[in-house]
Design a protein around this motif. Structure first.
Motif, PDB file in Angstrom:
ATOM      1  N   THR A   1       6.789   9.804  -6.476  1.00 46.29           N
ATOM      2  CA  THR A   1       7.001  10.568  -5.201  1.00 46.29           C
ATOM      3  C   THR A   1       6.863   9.747  -4.091  1.00 46.29           C
ATOM      4  O   THR A   1       6.157   8.656  -3.688  1.00 46.29           O
ATOM      5  N   THR A   2       7.916  10.225  -3.166  1.00 49.50           N
ATOM      6  CA  THR A   2       8.128   9.779  -1.988  1.00 49.50           C
ATOM      7  C   THR A   2       7.029  10.659  -0.756  1.00 49.50           C
ATOM      8  O   THR A   2       7.087  11.870  -0.854  1.00 49.50           O
ATOM      9  N   VAL A   3       6.347   9.729   0.063  1.00 51.46           N
ATOM     10  CA  VAL A   3       5.591  10.354   1.262  1.00 51.46           C
ATOM     11  C   VAL A   3       6.704  10.550   2.182  1.00 51.46           C
ATOM     12  O   VAL A   3       7.729   9.755   2.604  1.00 51.46           O
ATOM     13  N   GLY A   4       6.537  11.888   2.553  1.00 54.62           N
ATOM     14  CA  GLY A   4       7.537  12.430   3.702  1.00 54.62           C
ATOM     15  C   GLY A   4       7.338  11.788   5.031  1.00 54.62           C
ATOM     16  O   GLY A   4       8.412  11.490   5.706  1.00 54.62           O
ATOM     17  N   ASN A   5       6.256  11.369   5.520  1.00 53.45           N
ATOM     18  CA  ASN A   5       5.737  10.968   6.843  1.00 53.45           C
ATOM     19  C   ASN A   5       5.432   9.558   6.877  1.00 53.45           C
ATOM     20  O   ASN A   5       4.877   8.975   7.823  1.00 53.45           O
ATOM     21  N   PHE A   6       5.724   8.556   5.701  1.00 50.98           N
ATOM     22  CA  PHE A   6       5.212   7.259   5.782  1.00 50.98           C
ATOM     23  C   PHE A   6       6.429   6.706   4.936  1.00 50.98           C
ATOM     24  O   PHE A   6       6.311   7.214   3.778  1.00 50.98           O
ATOM     25  N   PRO A   7       6.713   5.351   5.221  1.00 54.27           N
ATOM     26  CA  PRO A   7       7.508   4.596   4.127  1.00 54.27           C
ATOM     27  C   PRO A   7       6.633   4.214   2.896  1.00 54.27           C
ATOM     28  O   PRO A   7       6.232   2.954   2.922  1.00 54.27           O
ATOM     29  N   LEU A   8       6.196   5.077   1.970  1.00 49.21           N
ATOM     30  CA  LEU A   8       5.501   5.013   0.593  1.00 49.21           C
ATOM     31  C   LEU A   8       5.789   5.630  -0.383  1.00 49.21           C
ATOM     32  O   LEU A   8       6.276   6.729  -0.062  1.00 49.21           O
ATOM     33  N   GLU A   9       5.715   4.959  -1.515  1.00 54.09           N
ATOM     34  CA  GLU A   9       6.072   5.618  -2.733  1.00 54.09           C
ATOM     35  C   GLU A   9       4.698   5.626  -3.566  1.00 54.09           C
ATOM     36  O   GLU A   9       4.208   4.759  -3.518  1.00 54.09           O
ATOM     37  N   ILE A  10       4.433   6.656  -4.002  1.00 54.23           N
ATOM     38  CA  ILE A  10       3.268   6.966  -5.047  1.00 54.23           C
ATOM     39  C   ILE A  10       3.808   6.875  -6.524  1.00 54.23           C
ATOM     40  O   ILE A  10       4.416   7.766  -6.866  1.00 54.23           O
ATOM     41  N   LEU A  11       3.254   5.871  -6.946  1.00 50.42           N
ATOM     42  CA  LEU A  11       3.506   5.718  -8.869  1.00 50.42           C
ATOM     43  C   LEU A  11       2.402   6.521  -9.351  1.00 50.42           C
ATOM     44  O   LEU A  11       1.257   5.948  -9.279  1.00 50.42           O
ATOM     45  N   PHE A  12       2.697   7.199 -10.340  1.00 51.87           N
ATOM     46  CA  PHE A  12       1.634   8.026 -11.088  1.00 51.87           C
ATOM     47  C   PHE A  12       1.599   7.460 -12.760  1.00 51.87           C
ATOM     48  O   PHE A  12       2.439   7.519 -13.242  1.00 51.87           O
TER      49      PHE A  12
END
Length: 141
Positions: A38-49
């Motif tokens: 998922t992509t974080v809307g307010n920071f250049p970050l992707e979270i891998l589950f």
């Protein structure tokens, strides 16, 4: 700008606390229960589950920039990663168990015995430290 990538457990003991930690940092993301990323809307970050066993390898190979995972998983996978911070949640204790009517009374009594484990590397290192020669049998966890 390249997105930072962080790997956390898709499900399991550390998932809820990891998600809460990230949300408490002000990160805005949703739909994490049905996604692998998922992509974080307010920071250049992707979270891998990911599965917890896969997280150290993703970090070691540079697929993820960092990960939240138990130390036991890092120790067991023998991944070459660096601890940045212990977060204080997700405690784990590994123990040796014997039958109640066992004649084993001392750790040295394990010499020559068969020990079943889902953590063969951690067990091997423990037995080596105590100079115990036992038959390690892998069980799936």
């Amino acid at each position: 700008m390249k997105n930072l990538k962080i790997a956390i457990q898709k499900s399991g003991r550390l998932n809820e606390k990891s998600v809460q930690l990230l949300k408490n940092c002000g990160l805005d993301f949703e739909n994490y229960k049905s996604s692998l990323i998922t992509t974080v809307g307010n920071f250049p970050l992707e979270i891998l589950f990911l599965r917890d066993d896969d997280i150290p390898g993703y970090v070691e190979q540079g697929i993820a920039d960092l990960g939240i995972v138990g130390e036991n998983i890092i120790d067991e996978t023998e991944s070459k990663v660096e601890y940045i911070k212990r977060l204080g949640f997700g405690k784990c204790t590994l123990k040796l168990a014997i039958p109640k009517d066992s004649s084993i009374t001392d750790i040295q009594d394990l010499n020559g015995k068969a020990i079943a484990t889902s953590y063969p590397n951690i067990l091997k290192n423990f037995l080596t430290e105590y100079k115990i020669d036992a038959d390690i049998r892998l069980i799936s966890g």
